[in-house]
Design an enzyme around this catalytic site. Structure first.
Site, short mmCIF file in Angstrom:
data_model
loop_
_atom_site.label_atom_id
_atom_site.label_comp_id
_atom_site.label_asym_id
_atom_site.label_seq_id
_atom_site.Cartn_x
_atom_site.Cartn_y
_atom_site.Cartn_z
N HIS A 11 0.84 -1.20 0.00
CA HIS A 11 0.00 0.00 0.00
C HIS A 11 0.88 1.25 0.00
O HIS A 11 0.65 2.18 -0.80
CB HIS A 11 -0.91 -0.02 1.22
CG HIS A 11 -1.73 1.22 1.40
ND1 HIS A 11 -3.07 1.29 1.08
CD2 HIS A 11 -1.41 2.46 1.87
CE1 HIS A 11 -3.53 2.50 1.32
NE2 HIS A 11 -2.54 3.23 1.82
N GLU A 12 1.86 1.26 0.88
CA GLU A 12 2.74 2.44 0.97
C GLU A 12 3.63 2.57 -0.26
O GLU A 12 3.96 3.68 -0.67
CB GLU A 12 3.58 2.38 2.24
CG GLU A 12 2.77 2.39 3.53
CD GLU A 12 1.78 3.55 3.61
OE1 GLU A 12 2.08 4.62 3.05
OE2 GLU A 12 0.70 3.36 4.20
N HIS A 44 1.98 4.56 -2.79
CA HIS A 44 2.17 6.01 -2.63
C HIS A 44 3.59 6.42 -3.02
O HIS A 44 3.80 7.45 -3.66
CB HIS A 44 1.94 6.42 -1.17
CG HIS A 44 0.54 6.25 -0.69
ND1 HIS A 44 -0.56 6.75 -1.37
CD2 HIS A 44 0.04 5.66 0.44
CE1 HIS A 44 -1.66 6.47 -0.70
NE2 HIS A 44 -1.33 5.80 0.39
#
Length: 437
Positions: free
Chosen positions: A22-23, A26
Site C-alpha cells: 500500500h505504501e 504512494h
C-alpha cells in the site's frame, strides 16, 4: 495449537505485506513526480529497524497497525506565507502546527518538490496509489480463490429424506405408513445441483428454501445438474409443520429458546456445500460483491459498533459479518487453520479468502473522504481542481491550493474516533470473539 499459530502468522505476514505494498503505491508515484520522500515506514511507534537509502529512510516500527510515507510540504503555507504567526486557541494551534511542520520539512533547494505544489491530477494519483495496490492484491487473491480453490456453493442437495415428518416429531427415522417426502417422490438425489426453480435461478440454499416454503401444493419445475447433465423434475411441496426462519434463514426461537414453528411448504432435502471452480470472468463480479459488502458495513458502522458493544458487554453474540479488529481477524485465521472438521483445501482457501477480504477492506476504508485517510487528501485535491477550474472558466484570479491544514481539528476528531473504535473492537475480539464453529 501449531496450526492455529501458523494461521495467525500467515495473516500477520500477509497484512504486513499488504500495508507495505500500500505504501509503495504512494511511494513510487511520489518519486516519479519528484516529490521528496523522507520516510517509508511500516507500523507506528518506536522504530525497530531502519536504513537510509538516498534521501529516504526505510524502516519498520513496533506497532504493526498501519504505515506511512513522509513527503515534504504536505500543506501550503498560510496567507502571505506567514506560517510562524502566533496562534491562540487549541484548534488554531493545531492548524498552525500543521502548517509549521509542513514548512519546516521543506529543506533549502527542495521548495519545488513539495507535495502541495504538484498538479491536482498528480496528487490524486499519489494518494490513490495506496488503495489501488490493495485493490490489485484483492483481485489477484480472489482470482486464486475463484479459479484455483473454487467458491463453496450451497445449492447442492446433500441429503434426501425418504419420508415427511413434522418439525415437532419426537423421532427422526422413517416408519411404515409415513408419507413419502416430495423430494424423494420426484426423484431428487444427493449431489444434484439446483440450477433453477420455476425459472428462477438458484445461487444459494436460501433461494430454494424460500420458494419451496411459499408454494405448498404447487407443482414446481426443478432444473438440476446431475453428473454434468441438466435434468428436469417436477416437485410438489407438501404443507407441513416447519421451523420458523428469519430473513437470513436462521431458526427463530422464543424467549425460552424453544424453536417456533409455522405451516410451510416442505420437500425433504438438505444442503451440501461443494467447491466449484469458476471462470476468470467471475473474479471481478466477486470482488464487486465484496466491495459492496464492505461499503455496507461502513455505511452502517454506527449501528454495527453499537451491536458490537452490546455483545461485548452483554449476553448477545457477535455478528460474524460485522467489523473486527486485527486481533479478531488473526483469531479467525487461526481457527480456520486449526479446524479439524475442514479439509486442508478448505483451510487453505479460507486463509486466502481472509487475506483477499482484508485487502478489499483496506481499499474501501482508505477511500473514505476524511483526513487522515487517503480519501481525505483525494477529496481535497478534487475540490481544489473544481475551484481552480471554475475560476479559470469565469476568468477570475487563481484561488490557489486548498489549505487542508484548516481541517486538522476534524482530523484529530476522526483519529480519536478511529482509535476508540479500534479499542472497542480489540476488546470485543478478546472477550467475545466471533464464533465460526
Amino acid at each position: 495449537m501449531l496450526a492455529f499459530v501458523i494461521g495467525v502468522l500467515i495473516v500477520v505476514v500477509g497484512l504486513a505485506l499488504s500495508i507495505g505494498l500500500h505504501e509503495i503505491g504512494h511511494l513510487v508515484p511520489a518519486k516519479l513526480f519528484n516529490v521528496k520522500v523522507v520516510q517509508y515506514m511500516i507500523g507506528f511507534g518506536p522504530t525497530v529497524w531502519s536504513r537510509k537509502k538516498g534521501e529516504t529512510e526505510y524502516g519498520i516500527k513496533a506497532i504493526p497497525l498501519g504505515g506511512y510515507i513522509s513527503m515534504i510540504g504536505m500543506f501550503p503555507p498560510g496567507k502571505d506565507g506567514e506560517t510562524k504567526a502566533a496562534s491562540t486557541g487549541f484548534f488554531r494551534g493545531l492548524v498552525q502546527d500543521a502548517r509549521d511542520s509542513s514548512t519546516d520539512s521543506i529543506t533549502p533547494g527542495d521548495e519545488d518538490r513539495a507535495f502541495y505544489k504538484l498538479a491536482v491530477w498528480k496528487r490524486i494519483i499519489v494518494m490513490l496509489g495506496g488503495p489501488f495496490m490493495n485493490l490489485v492484491l484483492g483481485v489477484l487473491l480472489f482470482g486464486v480463490l475463484v479459479t484455483g480453490f473454487g467458491i463453496p456453493r450451497d445449492n447442492f442437495v446433500g441429503s434426501v429424506s425418504e419420508c415427511a415428518l413434522p418439525a415437532s416429531s419426537a423421532r427422526d427415522t422413517c416408519e411404515p405408513g409415513d408419507p413419502q417426502a416430495p423430494g424423494s417422490l420426484a426423484g431428487l438425489k444427493p449431489g444434484d445441483r439446483i440450477l433453477s426453480i420455476d425459472g428462477t435461478p438458484i445461487t444459494s440454499w436460501n433461494d430454494s428454501t424460500q420458494i419451496i416454503r411459499d408454494h405448498p401444493g404447487d407443482p414446481l419445475a426443478f432444473v438440476v445438474e446431475r453428473d454434468g447433465t441438466s435434468v428436469d423434475l417436477t416437485v410438489t411441496p407438501m404443507l407441513s409443520e416447519r421451523p420458523a426462519l428469519d430473513e437470513n434463514g436462521r431458526v427463530v426461537t422464543d424467549a425460552s429458546g424453544k424453536e417456533l414453528t409455522v405451516e410451510a411448504g416442505f420437500v425433504g432435502i438438505g444442503p451440501a456445500a461443494v467447491r466449484v471452480q469458476g471462470p476468470i470472468t467471475e473474479v471481478l463480479p466477486t470482488v464487486g460483491q465484496q466491495i459492496q459488502g464492505v461499503a455496507g458495513v461502513i455505511l452502517n458502522l454506527p449501528q454495527r459498533m453499537i451491536d458490537t458493544a452490546n455483545a461485548a458487554f452483554g449476553p448477545g453474540e457477535r455478528d460474524p459479518n460485522g467489523p473486527m479488529s486485527v486481533v479478531g481477524v488473526g483469531r479467525v485465521a487461526g481457527e480456520v487453520a486449526a479446524a479439524e472438521q475442514l479439509e486442508f483445501v478448505d483451510r487453505a482457501a479460507g486463509i486466502v479468502g481472509i487475506l483477499a477480504s482484508l485487502n478489499i477492506a483496506l481499499f474501501v476504508f482508505n477511500l473514505i473522504p476524511l483526513l487522515p485517510l487517503d480519501g481525505g487528501h483525494i477529496a481535497g485535491a478534487l475540490w481544489e481542481g473544481i475551484r481552480r477550474g471554475w475560476a479559470k472558466l469565469f476568468k477570475r484570479p487563481d484561488p490557489g491550493p486548498v489549505d487542508l491544514a484548516k481541517l486538522m481539528p476534524l482530523t484529530l476528531g476522526v483519529a480519536i474516533l478511529l482509535g476508540a473504535m479500534s479499542a472497542l473492537l480489540i476488546y470485543a475480539d478478546i472477550v467475545k470473539p466471533v464464533a465460526l464453529f
